[in-house]
Design a protein around this motif. Structure first.
Motif, PDB file in Angstrom:
ATOM      1  N   MET A   1       0.850  -1.211   0.000  1.00  8.21           N
ATOM      2  CA  MET A   1       0.000   0.000   0.000  1.00  8.21           C
ATOM      3  C   MET A   1       0.877   1.249   0.000  1.00  8.21           C
ATOM      4  N   ALA A   2       0.379   2.310  -0.599  1.00  6.72           N
ATOM      5  CA  ALA A   2       1.237   3.483  -0.829  1.00  6.72           C
ATOM      6  C   ALA A   2       0.897   4.638   0.117  1.00  6.72           C
ATOM      7  N   ARG A   3       1.896   5.524   0.277  1.00  2.00           N
ATOM      8  CA  ARG A   3       1.646   6.789   0.993  1.00  2.00           C
ATOM      9  C   ARG A   3       1.253   7.824  -0.056  1.00  2.00           C
ATOM     10  N   ILE A   4       0.037   8.360   0.104  1.00  2.73           N
ATOM     11  CA  ILE A   4      -0.514   9.240  -0.926  1.00  2.73           C
ATOM     12  C   ILE A   4      -0.916  10.577  -0.316  1.00  2.73           C
ATOM     13  N   GLY A   5      -0.477  11.671  -0.938  1.00  2.00           N
ATOM     14  CA  GLY A   5      -0.952  13.007  -0.569  1.00  2.00           C
ATOM     15  C   GLY A   5      -2.003  13.407  -1.583  1.00  2.00           C
ATOM     16  N   PHE A   6      -3.195  13.810  -1.119  1.00  2.00           N
ATOM     17  CA  PHE A   6      -4.309  14.091  -2.048  1.00  2.00           C
ATOM     18  C   PHE A   6      -4.802  15.515  -1.813  1.00  2.00           C
ATOM     19  N   ILE A   7      -4.773  16.343  -2.866  1.00  2.00           N
ATOM     20  CA  ILE A   7      -5.177  17.750  -2.749  1.00  2.00           C
ATOM     21  C   ILE A   7      -6.386  18.020  -3.655  1.00  2.00           C
ATOM     22  N   GLY A   8      -7.464  18.544  -3.057  1.00  2.00           N
ATOM     23  CA  GLY A   8      -8.660  18.880  -3.844  1.00  2.00           C
ATOM     24  C   GLY A   8      -9.736  17.842  -3.626  1.00  2.00           C
ATOM     25  N   LEU A   9     -10.654  18.129  -2.677  1.00  2.00           N
ATOM     26  CA  LEU A   9     -11.636  17.117  -2.248  1.00  2.00           C
ATOM     27  C   LEU A   9     -13.055  17.557  -2.590  1.00  2.00           C
ATOM     28  N   GLY A  10     -13.247  18.037  -3.817  1.00  2.00           N
ATOM     29  CA  GLY A  10     -14.565  18.515  -4.233  1.00  2.00           C
ATOM     30  C   GLY A  10     -15.470  17.370  -4.668  1.00  2.00           C
ATOM     31  N   ASN A  11     -16.381  17.672  -5.602  1.00  2.00           N
ATOM     32  CA  ASN A  11     -17.343  16.663  -6.079  1.00  2.00           C
ATOM     33  C   ASN A  11     -16.641  15.392  -6.549  1.00  2.00           C
ATOM     34  N   MET A  12     -15.486  15.548  -7.178  1.00  2.00           N
ATOM     35  CA  MET A  12     -14.740  14.397  -7.714  1.00  2.00           C
ATOM     36  C   MET A  12     -13.680  13.908  -6.727  1.00  2.00           C
ATOM     37  N   HIS A  25      -4.787   2.411   1.390  1.00  2.00           N
ATOM     38  CA  HIS A  25      -3.621   3.296   1.299  1.00  2.00           C
ATOM     39  C   HIS A  25      -3.561   4.228   2.504  1.00  2.00           C
ATOM     40  N   ASP A  26      -2.358   4.745   2.706  1.00  2.00           N
ATOM     41  CA  ASP A  26      -2.123   5.717   3.774  1.00  2.00           C
ATOM     42  C   ASP A  26      -2.309   7.104   3.137  1.00  2.00           C
ATOM     43  N   VAL A  27      -3.500   7.694   3.310  1.00  2.00           N
ATOM     44  CA  VAL A  27      -3.864   8.898   2.549  1.00  2.00           C
ATOM     45  C   VAL A  27      -3.904  10.128   3.454  1.00  2.00           C
ATOM     46  N   THR A  28      -3.153  11.165   3.061  1.00  2.00           N
ATOM     47  CA  THR A  28      -3.190  12.442   3.772  1.00  2.00           C
ATOM     48  C   THR A  28      -3.766  13.483   2.827  1.00  2.00           C
ATOM     49  N   VAL A  29      -4.773  14.232   3.301  1.00  2.00           N
ATOM     50  CA  VAL A  29      -5.524  15.100   2.382  1.00  2.00           C
ATOM     51  C   VAL A  29      -5.446  16.562   2.790  1.00  2.00           C
ATOM     52  N   PHE A  30      -5.689  17.423   1.773  1.00  2.00           N
ATOM     53  CA  PHE A  30      -5.843  18.855   2.051  1.00  2.00           C
ATOM     54  C   PHE A  30      -6.831  19.467   1.059  1.00  2.00           C
ATOM     55  N   ASP A  31      -7.641  20.384   1.568  1.00  2.00           N
ATOM     56  CA  ASP A  31      -8.541  21.190   0.735  1.00  2.00           C
ATOM     57  C   ASP A  31      -8.732  22.519   1.455  1.00  2.00           C
ATOM     58  N   LEU A  32      -9.141  23.533   0.709  1.00  2.00           N
ATOM     59  CA  LEU A  32      -9.410  24.825   1.344  1.00  2.00           C
ATOM     60  C   LEU A  32     -10.716  24.778   2.136  1.00  2.00           C
ATOM     61  N   SER A  33     -11.570  23.797   1.837  1.00  2.00           N
ATOM     62  CA  SER A  33     -12.879  23.711   2.487  1.00  2.00           C
ATOM     63  C   SER A  33     -12.821  22.822   3.733  1.00  2.00           C
ATOM     64  N   GLU A  34     -13.187  23.400   4.871  1.00  2.00           N
ATOM     65  CA  GLU A  34     -13.206  22.648   6.140  1.00  2.00           C
ATOM     66  C   GLU A  34     -14.197  21.488   6.062  1.00  2.00           C
ATOM     67  N   ALA A  45      -9.187   9.265   6.395  1.00  2.00           N
ATOM     68  CA  ALA A  45      -7.949   9.880   5.909  1.00  2.00           C
ATOM     69  C   ALA A  45      -7.307  10.714   7.012  1.00  2.00           C
ATOM     70  N   GLN A  46      -6.007  10.971   6.865  1.00  2.00           N
ATOM     71  CA  GLN A  46      -5.355  11.927   7.765  1.00  2.00           C
ATOM     72  C   GLN A  46      -5.486  13.310   7.145  1.00  2.00           C
ATOM     73  N   VAL A  47      -5.824  14.277   7.974  1.00  2.00           N
ATOM     74  CA  VAL A  47      -6.052  15.631   7.475  1.00  2.00           C
ATOM     75  C   VAL A  47      -4.823  16.491   7.785  1.00  2.00           C
ATOM     76  N   ALA A  48      -4.307  17.163   6.747  1.00  2.00           N
ATOM     77  CA  ALA A  48      -3.134  18.021   6.944  1.00  2.00           C
ATOM     78  C   ALA A  48      -3.576  19.477   7.097  1.00  2.00           C
ATOM     79  N   ALA A  49      -2.721  20.273   7.757  1.00  2.00           N
ATOM     80  CA  ALA A  49      -3.058  21.685   7.983  1.00  2.00           C
ATOM     81  C   ALA A  49      -2.758  22.532   6.751  1.00  2.00           C
ATOM     82  N   THR A  50      -1.826  22.056   5.906  1.00  2.00           N
ATOM     83  CA  THR A  50      -1.493  22.785   4.672  1.00  2.00           C
ATOM     84  C   THR A  50      -1.290  21.761   3.553  1.00  2.00           C
ATOM     85  N   ALA A  51      -1.284  22.271   2.317  1.00  2.00           N
ATOM     86  CA  ALA A  51      -1.051  21.375   1.167  1.00  2.00           C
ATOM     87  C   ALA A  51       0.353  20.782   1.256  1.00  2.00           C
ATOM     88  N   ALA A  52       1.322  21.598   1.668  1.00  2.00           N
ATOM     89  CA  ALA A  52       2.707  21.109   1.761  1.00  2.00           C
ATOM     90  C   ALA A  52       2.809  19.977   2.784  1.00  2.00           C
TER      91      ALA A  52
END
Ligand code: NAD
Length: 298
Positions: A1-12, A25-34, A45-52
């Motif tokens: 399983m992979a470590r994945i950073g995912f940015i953009g959690l809209g409709n898609m 997978h080990d997924v860490t996500v970020f979006d501007l929307s709380e 998923a794990q939620v990150a404080a910034t995209a970086a």
């Protein structure tokens, strides 16, 4: 399983990231929307404080953002771009629909900094994103596409290579220009039948079993009440927005102008979706073009 950073959690992106979590997978996500972040946290998923922060340990980075400026800004912005935070050698997969030029610019920037890149826009809509049955239309090195394949297959049913960097985006806008034409044409035909007293459900069934059969009739009927579980039966909410379709048609027409292609059907579709948006429907699902035909036909 992979470590994945995912940015953009809209409709898609929301349901796509959820499917990666479900696949283990080990997924860490970020979006501007709380709200979008809260949904993904709930999904595991794990939620990150910034995209970086979301990409700092990633083997794969997936982005699913609206348009060129968001994607180029996310990675390449001189102050806030996340490229330096991505581990060297990681594979960046951009699944947003953007111009082929922007995808090539991004490829050059990412590869120039020792990371790898493929463009991987998708087809299949929100239903496909939720069901994990998207089609990924990739551009880039074959070895990178093959490395991405198992991750993409956890979100989709088909992975195509269209050619080098940017080729995925060219294939995607060809498909979406055709989709816009099919949705407008299907709406036009249904409206014509209804004006003559036909039942849209019966007419849809007839066309489905005849030579007018197409994807919109099969899974995305634009006339309210004909099909359950589609935007037309939910006030045209959710789905694929009119303004996103206009963006794709603009990309197609720009690509056509740059290659001296002849695209009168794409131009007509763009004109219709523009007029529909000007009437206030920009944030409705694109199948609401049926409504535009109904209004104009009055
Ligand atoms: P959307 O507007 O629902 O989602 C975009 C998300 O990106 C939002 O949650 C927004 O908050 C987030 N975002 C924007 N800028 C950001 C940033 N700098 N950092 C973090 N998050 C940011 O859009 P969508 O419908 O999910 O579409 C995404 C892409 O997929 C678009 O390029 C679209 O053309 C394409 N697409 C959409 C569909 C569809 O049916 N909706 C189908 C195929 C392809």
């Amino acid at each position: 399983m992979a470590r994945i950073g995912f940015i953009g959690l809209g409709n898609m992106g929301g349901p796509m990231a959820t499917n990666l979590v479900k696949a283990g997978h080990d997924v860490t996500v970020f979006d501007l929307s709380e709200a979008a972040l809260a949904t993904l946290k709930e999904a595991g998923a794990q939620v990150a404080a910034t995209a970086a922060d979301a990409v700092k340990d990633a083997e794969f980075v997936v982005s699913m953002l609206p348009a060129d400026k968001h994607v180029l800004g996310l990675y390449l912005d001189s102050e806030q771009g996340i490229l330096p935070a991505i581990p060297e050698g990681a594979l960046v997969i951009d699944s947003s629909t953007i111009s082929a030029e922007a995808a090539r610019e991004l490829a050059q920037g990412v590869i120039g900094q020792g990371r790898r890149f493929i463009d991987a826009p998708v087809s299949g809509g929100v239903g496909g994103a939720k069901a994990g049955t998207l089609t990924f239309i990739c551009g880039g090195d074959n070895a990178d596409i093959e490395e991405a394949r198992p991750v993409l297959e956890d979100m989709g049913k088909a992975v195509f290579s269209a050619g080098g960097h940017g080729a995925g985006q060219v294939a995607k806008i060809c498909n979406n220009m055709l989709l816009a034409v099919l949705m407008a044409g299907t709406s036009e035909a249904l409206q014509l039948g209804r004006k003559h007293g036909l039942d849209a459900k019966v007419l849809s069934e007839i066309m489905l079993q005849s030579s007018g059969r197409n994807w919109t009739l099969e899974v995305y009927n634009p006339c309210p009440g004909v099909m359950e579980g589609v935007p037309s039966s939910n006030g045209y909410n959710g789905g694929f927005l009119v303004d996103l379709m206009r963006k794709d048609l603009n990309l197609a027409l720009k690509a056509a102008a740059g290659s001296e292609s002849f695209t009168p059907m794409g131009e007509k579709a763009a004109e219709l979706f523009d007029a529909h948006s000007e009437n206030g429907a920009g944030s409705k699902d694109f199948s609401s073009i049926f409504d535009f035909f109904e209004q104009q036909g009055k």
